[in-house]
Design a protein around this motif. Structure first.
Motif, PDB file in Angstrom:
ATOM      1  N   VAL A 257     107.567  49.416  46.930  1.00 13.43           N
ATOM      2  CA  VAL A 257     106.428  49.622  46.070  1.00 13.43           C
ATOM      3  C   VAL A 257     106.227  48.254  45.293  1.00 13.43           C
ATOM      4  CG1 VAL A 257     105.702  50.516  43.929  1.00 13.43           C
ATOM      5  CG2 VAL A 257     106.630  52.046  45.834  1.00 13.43           C
ATOM      6  N   ILE A 258     107.276  47.597  44.872  1.00  8.49           N
ATOM      7  CA  ILE A 258     107.363  46.445  44.092  1.00  8.49           C
ATOM      8  C   ILE A 258     106.789  45.415  44.873  1.00  8.49           C
ATOM      9  CG2 ILE A 258     108.703  44.568  43.059  1.00  8.49           C
ATOM     10  CD1 ILE A 258     110.536  46.610  41.714  1.00  8.49           C
ATOM     11  N   LEU A 259     107.430  45.344  46.247  1.00  7.41           N
ATOM     12  CA  LEU A 259     106.898  44.359  47.153  1.00  7.41           C
ATOM     13  C   LEU A 259     105.514  44.383  47.619  1.00  7.41           C
ATOM     14  CD1 LEU A 259     108.281  41.752  48.815  1.00  7.41           C
ATOM     15  CD2 LEU A 259     108.937  43.347  50.623  1.00  7.41           C
ATOM     16  N   PHE A 260     105.041  45.576  47.953  1.00  5.26           N
ATOM     17  CA  PHE A 260     103.489  45.869  47.998  1.00  5.26           C
ATOM     18  C   PHE A 260     102.590  45.427  46.899  1.00  5.26           C
ATOM     19  CE2 PHE A 260      99.637  48.607  47.671  1.00  5.26           C
ATOM     20  CZ  PHE A 260      99.234  48.339  48.896  1.00  5.26           C
ATOM     21  N   ILE A 261     103.045  45.556  45.876  1.00  8.91           N
ATOM     22  CA  ILE A 261     102.308  45.144  44.506  1.00  8.91           C
ATOM     23  C   ILE A 261     102.053  43.844  44.451  1.00  8.91           C
ATOM     24  CG2 ILE A 261     101.804  45.321  42.085  1.00  8.91           C
ATOM     25  CD1 ILE A 261     102.901  48.181  42.072  1.00  8.91           C
ATOM     26  N   LEU A 262     103.306  43.203  44.386  1.00  8.06           N
ATOM     27  CA  LEU A 262     103.422  41.692  44.502  1.00  8.06           C
ATOM     28  C   LEU A 262     102.569  40.930  45.484  1.00  8.06           C
ATOM     29  CD1 LEU A 262     107.121  41.169  43.223  1.00  8.06           C
ATOM     30  CD2 LEU A 262     105.119  40.708  41.864  1.00  8.06           C
ATOM     31  N   LEU A 263     102.708  41.336  46.599  1.00  2.27           N
ATOM     32  CA  LEU A 263     102.379  40.646  47.936  1.00  2.27           C
ATOM     33  C   LEU A 263     100.573  41.036  47.812  1.00  2.27           C
ATOM     34  CD1 LEU A 263     104.992  41.109  50.637  1.00  2.27           C
ATOM     35  CD2 LEU A 263     104.441  39.101  49.431  1.00  2.27           C
ATOM     36  N   PHE A 264     100.311  42.119  47.677  1.00  5.92           N
ATOM     37  CA  PHE A 264      98.834  42.293  47.425  1.00  5.92           C
ATOM     38  C   PHE A 264      98.169  41.475  46.534  1.00  5.92           C
ATOM     39  CE2 PHE A 264      94.960  44.105  45.925  1.00  5.92           C
ATOM     40  CZ  PHE A 264      94.341  44.806  47.005  1.00  5.92           C
ATOM     41  N   LEU A 265      98.937  41.225  45.220  1.00  2.00           N
ATOM     42  CA  LEU A 265      98.352  40.610  44.189  1.00  2.00           C
ATOM     43  C   LEU A 265      98.164  38.963  44.615  1.00  2.00           C
ATOM     44  CD1 LEU A 265     100.167  41.800  41.115  1.00  2.00           C
ATOM     45  CD2 LEU A 265      97.489  42.216  42.002  1.00  2.00           C
ATOM     46  N   CYS A 266      99.220  38.612  45.547  1.00  6.08           N
ATOM     47  CA  CYS A 266      99.450  36.947  45.894  1.00  6.08           C
ATOM     48  C   CYS A 266      98.216  36.709  46.832  1.00  6.08           C
ATOM     49  CB  CYS A 266     100.715  36.810  46.380  1.00  6.08           C
ATOM     50  SG  CYS A 266     102.138  36.712  45.296  1.00  6.08           S
ATOM     51  N   TYR A 267      98.238  37.786  47.805  1.00 10.67           N
ATOM     52  CA  TYR A 267      97.122  37.437  49.038  1.00 10.67           C
ATOM     53  C   TYR A 267      95.832  37.729  48.625  1.00 10.67           C
ATOM     54  CZ  TYR A 267     100.666  36.520  52.670  1.00 10.67           C
ATOM     55  OH  TYR A 267     101.538  36.109  53.585  1.00 10.67           O
ATOM     56  N   ARG A 268      95.839  38.515  47.519  1.00 14.16           N
ATOM     57  CA  ARG A 268      94.303  39.229  47.202  1.00 14.16           C
ATOM     58  C   ARG A 268      93.824  37.754  46.128  1.00 14.16           C
ATOM     59  NH1 ARG A 268      89.735  41.126  48.594  1.00 14.16           N
ATOM     60  NH2 ARG A 268      88.505  41.573  46.796  1.00 14.16           N
ATOM     61  N   TYR A 269      94.509  37.224  45.440  1.00 10.24           N
ATOM     62  CA  TYR A 269      94.021  36.429  44.355  1.00 10.24           C
ATOM     63  C   TYR A 269      94.664  34.870  44.542  1.00 10.24           C
ATOM     64  CZ  TYR A 269      92.714  40.896  42.225  1.00 10.24           C
ATOM     65  OH  TYR A 269      92.051  41.910  41.758  1.00 10.24           O
ATOM     66  N   LEU A 270      95.773  34.723  44.921  1.00 10.72           N
ATOM     67  CA  LEU A 270      96.234  33.452  45.402  1.00 10.72           C
ATOM     68  C   LEU A 270      95.807  32.750  46.629  1.00 10.72           C
ATOM     69  CD1 LEU A 270      99.568  33.649  43.451  1.00 10.72           C
ATOM     70  CD2 LEU A 270      97.622  32.573  42.392  1.00 10.72           C
ATOM     71  N   PHE A 271      95.971  33.565  47.638  1.00 12.90           N
ATOM     72  CA  PHE A 271      95.781  32.964  49.198  1.00 12.90           C
ATOM     73  C   PHE A 271      94.739  33.713  49.639  1.00 12.90           C
ATOM     74  CE2 PHE A 271     100.568  33.438  48.397  1.00 12.90           C
ATOM     75  CZ  PHE A 271     100.707  32.268  47.935  1.00 12.90           C
ATOM     76  N   ARG A 272      93.597  34.150  48.800  1.00 12.91           N
ATOM     77  CA  ARG A 272      92.553  34.815  49.610  1.00 12.91           C
ATOM     78  C   ARG A 272      91.783  33.991  50.604  1.00 12.91           C
ATOM     79  NH1 ARG A 272      87.745  38.007  45.981  1.00 12.91           N
ATOM     80  NH2 ARG A 272      86.801  38.785  48.192  1.00 12.91           N
ATOM     81  N   ASN A 273      91.609  32.543  50.363  1.00 18.90           N
ATOM     82  CA  ASN A 273      90.898  31.808  51.130  1.00 18.90           C
ATOM     83  C   ASN A 273      92.031  30.973  51.845  1.00 18.90           C
ATOM     84  OD1 ASN A 273      88.323  32.618  50.233  1.00 18.90           O
ATOM     85  ND2 ASN A 273      88.480  31.410  48.398  1.00 18.90           N
ATOM     86  N   ILE A 275      95.034  32.113  53.995  1.00 18.06           N
ATOM     87  CA  ILE A 275      96.114  33.251  54.498  1.00 18.06           C
ATOM     88  C   ILE A 275      96.994  32.305  55.077  1.00 18.06           C
ATOM     89  CG2 ILE A 275      96.048  35.005  55.964  1.00 18.06           C
ATOM     90  CD1 ILE A 275      94.472  35.704  53.665  1.00 18.06           C
ATOM     91  N   GLN A 276      96.820  31.411  55.914  1.00 16.31           N
ATOM     92  CA  GLN A 276      97.972  30.754  56.514  1.00 16.31           C
ATOM     93  C   GLN A 276      98.808  30.061  55.529  1.00 16.31           C
ATOM     94  OE1 GLN A 276      98.265  30.984  59.719  1.00 16.31           O
ATOM     95  NE2 GLN A 276      96.531  32.046  59.892  1.00 16.31           N
ATOM     96  N   ILE A 277      98.481  29.467  54.475  1.00 14.15           N
ATOM     97  CA  ILE A 277      99.392  28.957  53.371  1.00 14.15           C
ATOM     98  C   ILE A 277     100.233  30.165  52.859  1.00 14.15           C
ATOM     99  CG2 ILE A 277      99.545  27.974  51.180  1.00 14.15           C
ATOM    100  CD1 ILE A 277      96.992  26.440  51.866  1.00 14.15           C
ATOM    101  N   GLY A 278      99.535  31.140  52.680  1.00 14.52           N
ATOM    102  CA  GLY A 278     100.317  32.461  52.065  1.00 14.52           C
ATOM    103  C   GLY A 278     101.426  33.030  52.988  1.00 14.52           C
ATOM    104  N   ASN A 279     100.940  33.033  54.378  1.00 17.61           N
ATOM    105  CA  ASN A 279     101.931  33.453  55.427  1.00 17.61           C
ATOM    106  C   ASN A 279     103.120  32.249  55.355  1.00 17.61           C
ATOM    107  OD1 ASN A 279     100.475  35.409  56.118  1.00 17.61           O
ATOM    108  ND2 ASN A 279      99.793  34.730  57.677  1.00 17.61           N
ATOM    109  N   PHE A 280     102.718  31.117  55.289  1.00 18.91           N
ATOM    110  CA  PHE A 280     103.914  29.978  55.371  1.00 18.91           C
ATOM    111  C   PHE A 280     104.866  30.163  54.365  1.00 18.91           C
ATOM    112  CE2 PHE A 280     105.311  25.778  54.364  1.00 18.91           C
ATOM    113  CZ  PHE A 280     106.098  25.537  55.394  1.00 18.91           C
ATOM    114  N   LEU A 281     104.289  30.236  53.241  1.00 20.54           N
ATOM    115  CA  LEU A 281     104.776  30.346  51.927  1.00 20.54           C
ATOM    116  C   LEU A 281     106.038  31.724  51.868  1.00 20.54           C
ATOM    117  CD1 LEU A 281     102.501  29.212  48.990  1.00 20.54           C
ATOM    118  CD2 LEU A 281     104.399  27.974  50.003  1.00 20.54           C
ATOM    119  N   LEU A 282     105.157  32.797  52.342  1.00 19.24           N
ATOM    120  CA  LEU A 282     106.153  34.011  52.453  1.00 19.24           C
ATOM    121  C   LEU A 282     107.245  33.855  53.454  1.00 19.24           C
ATOM    122  CD1 LEU A 282     106.418  37.051  52.129  1.00 19.24           C
ATOM    123  CD2 LEU A 282     104.968  37.525  53.961  1.00 19.24           C
ATOM    124  N   PHE A 283     106.980  33.172  54.557  1.00 21.02           N
ATOM    125  CA  PHE A 283     108.012  32.931  55.594  1.00 21.02           C
ATOM    126  C   PHE A 283     109.134  31.891  54.771  1.00 21.02           C
ATOM    127  CE2 PHE A 283     110.135  29.442  58.571  1.00 21.02           C
ATOM    128  CZ  PHE A 283     110.685  30.365  59.287  1.00 21.02           C
TER     129      PHE A 283
END
Length: 437
Positions: A257-273, A275-283
């Motif tokens: 649940v914590i991971l879902f909320i954090l990742l949703f917020l990151c991808y929705r507001y920080l990496f919305r445009n 996505i590849q940068i978000g995936n790279f940072l997650l990796f």
């Protein structure tokens, strides 16, 4: 009049634990009545089958003549679909997972021919995998013939009702005379632990309830891609599923649940445009955390111990805190270490399906380790490719990580049916490009 009838059915569904505490026969009668929550006069055959299956899997602990009620619903639904349409659609993406099935069938044949003395354990597990594949086949048929908006609204209502039912079960748990009951061919298993109370409804295990809500949330979002495509937006109804997972009082639910909320917020507001940068940072974050764990194992385990101790204290799970409150002595960690000794003995082909029952003192509680133990490196690579490739072509990795992969790391979900429901839906939605927010 229809509204009153619907409210009566909902009350019937929620009060099933009370009926079960009084009489199994009354419970079964009310169970049949509660199935009406699935039906709507305007529903198509496919929508009714879709709903009925997800309703039936919420009664995970109920079997008829040894067959789980949801497997019976799946088989009957597939037969009804064939009678109604006179055809069965076979998606080409099935070829990927079929390689895994071919491997485990050949493995069972080989073990049988070589006189493997534990075939009585392997065959039922093979049957469960085959039923899982058939579940995927069913949802390939259904998903393109449903009103997605209608199904999503129904899923929200069902999830809310299951939470209420689970809370009622928690209240009446002390008055249950037995964890297992039977009437004729029907057997019912519910969670019962005198030393530790947990919320589980009719799932037979609180962890299954947690997985049900998390993967049902994934299914809901997956269905949304048919309407909104890449644009996954927050809906307050997501909280229903997240709350349903957390009230299982499973430690894994907190992580997911914590991971879902954090990742949703990151991808929705920080990496919305981006996505590849978000995936790279997650990796990169995952890699760095992994390396830090290796370098500072003692400090990491100490922090994890404190974290889970706090979670268990909040959940009131004192018995688990006493038995499995330390990472170094946790029963799961100990059995994982023991499992790796057997994995090393047969790293490529494994030791046969459900080999844990003969090699280990307790189940592995880890899908990856279980697959390695049973099917080796070849089997797990075929499984991962067959399951995750179609799904990740439709929904983003972060979503699958939070709702599926994390639970799979702490539970054996190799043939958990809802994963194969997701697979069937994803196969039909692969034509929708992307899968990002």
């Amino acid at each position: 009049m229809k509204l009153i009838a619907y409210l009566v059915i909902c009350i019937d569904f929620v009060s099933l634990p009370i009926a079960y505490s009084k009489s199994v026969l009354i419970f079964l009668i009310m169970l049949l009545i509660s199935a009406a929550v699935v039906f709507n006069s305007q529903d198509t055959v496919e929508e009714r089958c879709f709903k009925l299956y997800l309703w039936s899997i919420s009664f995970f602990g109920i079997s008829i003549s040894g067959i789980k009620i949801f497997d019976l619903v799946m088989i009957i639904s597939l037969i009804i679909f064939f009678i109604h349409h006179k055809y069965i659609v076979v998606n080409k993406s099935l070829n990927l997972i079929l390689f895994f099935y071919l491997f485990i069938i050949l493995q069972c044949v080989y073990l049988f021919l070589t006189g493997y003395k534990y075939m009585n354990d392997s065959i039922p597990e093979l049957e469960r995998y085959l039923l899982s594949l058939t579940t995927t086949l069913l949802f390939i048929q259904l998903v393109n013939k449903i009103d997605v908006n209608k199904i999503i609204k129904w899923l929200d209502k069902l999830s809310f009702l299951i939470i209420l039912q689970a809370l009622v079960m928690f209240i009446v748990q002390g008055s249950l005379t037995a964890a297992e009951s039977s009437v004729g061919p029907v057997s019912i298993q519910v969670f019962s632990d005198d030393s530790e109370s947990r919320i589980s409804a009719f799932f037979s295990d609180p962890n299954k309830m947690m997985c049900y809500f998390l993967i049902l949330l994934l299914i809901r979002i997956l269905l949304e891609t048919a309407i909104h495509g890449k644009n996954i937006k927050w809906h307050w109804q997501y909280l229903i599923y997240l709350i349903g997972a957390v009230i299982s009082l499973a430690r894994t639910s907190v992580i997911s649940v914590i991971l879902f909320i954090l990742l949703f917020l990151c991808y929705r507001y920080l990496f919305r445009n981006n996505i590849q940068i978000g995936n790279f940072l997650l990796f990169m974050v995952t890699l760095i955390v992994f390396l830090l764990i290796i370098q500072f194992q003692t400090a990491f385990f100490t922090w994890i111990d404190h974290f889970f101790a706090s979670v268990l204290e909040v959940f009131g799970r004192t018995r688990t805190a006493q038995i499995d409150g330390n990472m170094t002595t946790d029963s799961r960690v100990l059995v994982w270490r023991e499992a790796f000794n057997y994995i090393k003995q047969s790293p490529l082909f494994g030791n046969g399906l459900l080999s844990e029952s003969n090699l280990l003192p307790i189940p592995t509680h880890n899908t990856v380790i279980q697959l390695l133990l049973d099917t080796g490196l070849i089997g797990i690579l075929l499984y991962i490719t067959g399951i995750f490739r179609p799904i990740l072509e439709v929904v983003p990795f972060w979503l699958v990580l939070a709702t599926m992969i994390i639970p799979m790391l702490f539970l054996d979900l190799g043939n958990f049916r809802l994963i194969f429901v997701v697979l069937g839906i994803a196969m039909q939605y692969q034509t929708i490009a992307g899968g990002e927010i």
